[in-house]
Design an enzyme around this catalytic site. Structure first.
Site, PDB file in Angstrom:
ATOM      1  N   GLU A  87     -38.215 -31.831 -17.587  1.00  0.00           N
ATOM      2  CA  GLU A  87     -36.580 -32.037 -17.574  1.00  0.00           C
ATOM      3  C   GLU A  87     -36.154 -32.839 -16.233  1.00  0.00           C
ATOM      4  O   GLU A  87     -34.933 -32.958 -15.763  1.00  0.00           O
ATOM      5  CB  GLU A  87     -35.954 -30.727 -17.230  1.00  0.00           C
ATOM      6  CG  GLU A  87     -36.462 -29.608 -16.124  1.00  0.00           C
ATOM      7  CD  GLU A  87     -35.927 -28.382 -16.263  1.00  0.00           C
ATOM      8  OE1 GLU A  87     -35.470 -28.107 -15.298  1.00  0.00           O
ATOM      9  OE2 GLU A  87     -36.245 -27.650 -17.288  1.00  0.00           O
TER      10      GLU A  87
ATOM     11  N   HIS B 157     -32.067 -34.037 -23.379  1.00  0.00           N
ATOM     12  CA  HIS B 157     -33.031 -34.583 -22.352  1.00  0.00           C
ATOM     13  C   HIS B 157     -32.593 -35.990 -22.127  1.00  0.00           C
ATOM     14  O   HIS B 157     -31.810 -36.778 -22.926  1.00  0.00           O
ATOM     15  CB  HIS B 157     -34.461 -34.394 -22.558  1.00  0.00           C
ATOM     16  CG  HIS B 157     -35.055 -33.219 -22.493  1.00  0.00           C
ATOM     17  ND1 HIS B 157     -35.928 -32.740 -21.596  1.00  0.00           N
ATOM     18  CD2 HIS B 157     -34.230 -31.868 -23.018  1.00  0.00           C
ATOM     19  CE1 HIS B 157     -36.148 -31.257 -21.972  1.00  0.00           C
ATOM     20  NE2 HIS B 157     -35.204 -30.890 -22.715  1.00  0.00           N
TER      21      HIS B 157
HETATM   22  C1  LIG Z   1     -39.903 -27.953 -17.677  1.00  0.00           C
HETATM   23  C2  LIG Z   1     -39.716 -27.788 -19.206  1.00  0.00           C
HETATM   24  N1  LIG Z   1     -41.150 -27.777 -19.505  1.00  0.00           N
HETATM   25  C3  LIG Z   1     -41.357 -27.914 -21.057  1.00  0.00           C
HETATM   26  C4  LIG Z   1     -40.294 -28.009 -21.727  1.00  0.00           C
HETATM   27  C5  LIG Z   1     -40.490 -27.872 -23.030  1.00  0.00           C
HETATM   28  O1  LIG Z   1     -39.987 -29.273 -23.881  1.00  0.00           O
HETATM   29  P1  LIG Z   1     -39.880 -29.114 -25.431  1.00  0.00           P
HETATM   30  O2  LIG Z   1     -38.333 -28.301 -25.727  1.00  0.00           O
HETATM   31  O3  LIG Z   1     -39.672 -30.540 -25.819  1.00  0.00           O
HETATM   32  O4  LIG Z   1     -41.017 -28.508 -26.169  1.00  0.00           O
HETATM   33  C6  LIG Z   1     -38.748 -27.925 -21.289  1.00  0.00           C
HETATM   34  C7  LIG Z   1     -37.787 -28.051 -22.281  1.00  0.00           C
HETATM   35  O5  LIG Z   1     -36.652 -28.258 -21.953  1.00  0.00           O
HETATM   36  C8  LIG Z   1     -38.759 -27.956 -19.916  1.00  0.00           C
HETATM   37  O6  LIG Z   1     -37.678 -27.806 -19.564  1.00  0.00           O
END
Ligand SMILES: Cc1ncc(COP(=O)(O)O)c(C=O)c1O
Length: 388
Positions: free
Chosen positions: A161, A187
């Site tokens: 993020e 994002h």
């Molecule tokens: C800190 C963090 N890690 C992992 C993720 C997971 O990403 P994704 O939604 O692309 O799977 C997010 C999602 O916003 C996140 O904020």
């Protein structure tokens, strides 16, 4: 919606890129993914990038890769230090690979891990540190890196993020031995779904290439140290060396990613302009605790914690935001200890978790996006001023 949590950031370039892929008739991982990985690694100043279908998948194969290193791999039962606030899939792969989570409180102002507590809680069993920069605001990544080096620990940076944020002139998502990014909608760049693993370590890179696609060898370069090729072509075509996954992205995701990355710098500049206005409006008002910027945030969103000493009714605040068509939500995933999933984890809480619980109970965030939000932010302040 007058002020939404996120906005679409695609223009005609992204649509054209999608059309080009559609016209080609070639959708599965190929040249576009390779090209996006190359430009992404170069933008971030790292050697190797592996694109996957989400930030969560990036976390999964990044953690997995540390278990298959030839020397000094992570092992089930090892301890890993994590912040109490992050997204669920920061934590899940650590649990799934049998690590014991040592959960550490965050600072109330930065919302990032309390570094003093990290240092105090490193023991002989600690093998890895997890760094998460919350909502664009750099965590103390330099100090986590230094601690990892001092104690010979792996440093895994979940930068899902905080793309394009900087600490001491270095981009977040480049401090870890292995680092991850998300390109989900809202994002800093969005590819529908998508994620990236970034590393300078060739072995981790090769492990991620194999873990991304079935655990096979097909995507590995000839020069890899992971296995030795035989002269049996039939076997080599379907040779499995790791218990991997299929978390490949498509050419469509990558084609959009290439266009989005070209716009990233400008989009971050606009996000930061909005941040400056948000800070001007809110920073002197003791009713609201806003995120204290650590060096250069890429301002995913704007967090507000209602001052817990002032007995403010959060539900009333939420009603006013709703009435005024202003979107809001929990800060990232809130405090992980407050979620039912915690019962499945092997974990320890070495010191009381105070600030993550305050953020969970008194906090929320409103959106940021790469467009001028002056009107929305001014209205937000008026609404909150009236509500509180
Ligand atoms: C800190 C963090 N890690 C992992 C993720 C997971 O990403 P994704 O939604 O692309 O799977 C997010 C999602 O916003 C996140 O904020």
């Amino acid at each position: 919606m007058f002020y939404d949590l996120a906005a679409m950031t695609w223009g005609k370039e992204e649509k054209k890129a999608l059309n080009t892929v559609i016209e080609s008739g070639f959708f599965t991982m190929g040249k576009k993914v390779k090209e996006f990985e190359t430009v992404f690694a170069s933008y971030m100043g790292k050697k190797y990038a592996v694109m996957v279908n989400s930030g969560s998948s990036a976390n999964l194969i990044a953690v997995a890769s540390l278990f298959y290193k030839k020397d000094n791999p992570l092992q089930r039962g090892d301890e890993v230090i994590v912040p109490a606030i992050s997204w669920s899939t920061t934590f899940h792969p650590l649990h799934q690979y049998g690590l014991k989570l040592k959960i550490i409180d965050v600072e109330l102002d930065s919302l990032n891990i309390d570094i003093a507590q990290v240092e105090k809680n490193i023991t002989d069993k600690t093998r890895a540190l997890v760094g998460v920069s919350i909502l664009g605001n750099p965590a103390p990544l330099d100090r986590l890196r230094a601690l990892a080096d001092k104690h010979n620990l792996y440093f895994f940076e979940d930068n899902c993020e905080s793309m394009d944020a900087e600490l001491n002139g270095q981009k977040t998502g480049t401090f870890g031995d292995i680092n991850t990014f998300s390109f989900f909608f809202s994002h800093h760049i969005a590819t529908m779904e998508g994620g990236m693993v970034l590393t300078d370590d060739e072995e981790l890179y090769h492990l991620c290439l194999s873990l991304r696609a079935h655990g096979w060898t097909r995507d590995l370069p000839e020069s890899t140290s992971l296995f030795e090729t035989s002269n049996n072509d039939m076997f080599e075509a379907y040779r499995f060396i790791l218990p991997g996954y299929n978390v490949r992205p498509t050419e469509l995701n990558a084609a959009v990613g290439i266009e989005q990355l070209k716009k990233l710098k400008g989009m971050t500049e606009q996000r930061r302009k909005n941040l400056k206005l948000f800070q001007t409006l809110f920073s002197q008002d003791e009713r609201f605790i806003i995120q204290k910027e650590n060096d250069t945030s890429s301002a995913f969103s704007f967090t507000i914690i209602l001052n817990p000493s002032m007995n403010i009714d959060r539900n009333k605040v939420f009603s006013c935001l709703k009435e005024n068509n202003i979107g809001f939500r929990m800060i990232t995933g809130g405090c992980i200890l407050r979620h039912d999933v915690i019962k499945y984890y092997d974990y320890e809480v070495p010191s009381e978790i105070i600030n993550a619980n305050i953020a969970h109970d008194y906090g929320f965030f409103v959106g940021n996006s790469p467009e001028d939000l002056s009107k929305q932010l001014t209205k937000l302040y008026e609404v909150l001023d009236e509500a509180v």
